[in-house]
Design a protein around this motif. Structure first.
Motif, PDB file in Angstrom:
ATOM      1  N   GLU A 274      -7.278  -4.301   5.977  1.00  0.00           N
ATOM      2  CA  GLU A 274      -7.503  -2.861   5.900  1.00  0.00           C
ATOM      3  C   GLU A 274      -6.338  -2.088   6.514  1.00  0.00           C
ATOM      4  O   GLU A 274      -5.951  -1.028   6.013  1.00  0.00           O
ATOM      5  N   SER A 275      -5.760  -2.612   7.586  1.00  0.00           N
ATOM      6  CA  SER A 275      -4.618  -1.957   8.234  1.00  0.00           C
ATOM      7  C   SER A 275      -3.418  -1.919   7.295  1.00  0.00           C
ATOM      8  O   SER A 275      -2.750  -0.883   7.158  1.00  0.00           O
ATOM      9  N   ILE A 276      -3.142  -3.044   6.651  1.00  0.00           N
ATOM     10  CA  ILE A 276      -2.029  -3.103   5.700  1.00  0.00           C
ATOM     11  C   ILE A 276      -2.248  -2.100   4.571  1.00  0.00           C
ATOM     12  O   ILE A 276      -1.333  -1.364   4.185  1.00  0.00           O
ATOM     13  N   SER A 277      -3.466  -2.064   4.050  1.00  0.00           N
ATOM     14  CA  SER A 277      -3.792  -1.171   2.949  1.00  0.00           C
ATOM     15  C   SER A 277      -3.684   0.295   3.344  1.00  0.00           C
ATOM     16  O   SER A 277      -3.117   1.115   2.605  1.00  0.00           O
ATOM     17  N   LYS A 278      -4.189   0.646   4.517  1.00  0.00           N
ATOM     18  CA  LYS A 278      -4.170   2.043   4.967  1.00  0.00           C
ATOM     19  C   LYS A 278      -2.740   2.523   5.212  1.00  0.00           C
ATOM     20  O   LYS A 278      -2.407   3.673   4.899  1.00  0.00           O
ATOM     21  N   ARG A 279      -1.902   1.667   5.783  1.00  0.00           N
ATOM     22  CA  ARG A 279      -0.508   2.071   5.997  1.00  0.00           C
ATOM     23  C   ARG A 279       0.198   2.297   4.667  1.00  0.00           C
ATOM     24  O   ARG A 279       0.911   3.289   4.483  1.00  0.00           O
ATOM     25  N   LYS A 280      -0.003   1.385   3.723  1.00  0.00           N
ATOM     26  CA  LYS A 280       0.639   1.536   2.418  1.00  0.00           C
ATOM     27  C   LYS A 280       0.126   2.774   1.701  1.00  0.00           C
ATOM     28  O   LYS A 280       0.906   3.528   1.102  1.00  0.00           O
ATOM     29  N   ASP A 281      -1.176   2.993   1.749  1.00  0.00           N
ATOM     30  CA  ASP A 281      -1.750   4.174   1.110  1.00  0.00           C
ATOM     31  C   ASP A 281      -1.165   5.446   1.705  1.00  0.00           C
ATOM     32  O   ASP A 281      -0.885   6.419   0.976  1.00  0.00           O
TER      33      ASP A 281
END
Length: 242
Positions: free
Chosen positions: A22-29
């Protein structure tokens, strides 16, 4: 190990994995709201932590490129991953921060495989490794009130940045935390909000001014960058403002 302890450990491992994804996804988003993010990340074929380098929270040592209309951002992507040992450092987003540098150098738009040879990446990489090695860099920033919009600086040597940013002793100054009109100073992740900290190259005269004036000089210089509309951006051919 008892069945209960095994179950508890497995549950913790699944929680860390969920938060990591989720952290990886939120940063990319988030970065995708700023510009175009490459599908791939910049990383190592062999992780430096296995050869004596500093360990990042989850072991991931990655960086991303964000292309805007007039500039390109390189950002660390992993310093705010959750720690791998949840029983020791539970519910923390790693180091609690990520660094980025925004630059007008058009060569940063080349093949992603070439970016690791660019001076801007080298500068970001060295800053990120320093943060990974520091026991609590976020606490250091808080001690100096960077979270209250104060500014810090750091110096490097032996980096191949444009020559007009290097003094006669080979020293390079960087201002940390200059506010951006487009990039938020913080980002909410599953466990906690993290800080996005900008990096801006200083000319030799600006570095000397910071050395002489300390915290007040850093603040005044940051205000001058705001007034000049260059903000946190490293403009490769700019004149010194001191």
């Amino acid at each position: 190990m008892s069945l209960f302890l095994k179950w508890k450990q497995k549950k913790q491992e699944k929680e860390v994995e969920r938060v990591l994804e989720e952290s990886i996804s939120k940063r990319k988003d988030y970065w995708n709201t700023i510009g175009h993010v490459d599908g791939d990340v910049l990383t190592h074929l062999l992780n430096p932590m296995f050869f004596g380098g500093p360990a990042w929270p989850s072991g991931r040592q990655t960086f991303i490129r964000v292309q805007k209309t007039e500039t390109v951002i390189l950002a660390s992507d992993g310093l705010s991953d959750p720690f791998q040992s949840p029983e020791e450092k539970s519910r923390k987003q790693g180091k609690g921060l990520e660094f980025y540098i925004e630059c007008d150098d058009e060569s940063l738009r080349g093949p992603l495989s070439d970016i690791q040879d660019h001076w801007a990446f080298d500068l970001l990489y060295q800053m990120s490794q320093n943060a990974a090695a520091h026991p609590n860099m976020l606490e250091l920033f808080m001690k100096h009130d960077i979270l209250s919009h104060d500014i810090l600086s750091i110096e490097f040597t032996d980096l191949d940045v444009p020559s007009h940013f290097v003094n006669e002793n080979g020293e390079i100054g960087v201002l940390l935390g200059v506010q951006s009109p487009s990039v938020s100073a913080s980002l909410s992740l599953p466990y906690q909000s993290i800080k996005l900290i900008s990096m801006k190259l200083l000319t030799p005269n600006e570095l000397e001014y910071v050395r002489e004036q300390g915290a007040q000089g850093r603040r005044q210089l940051a205000e001058t960058f705001q007034l000049s509309k260059s903000y946190h951006i490293t403009l490769t051919k700019r004149e010194s403002l001191i």
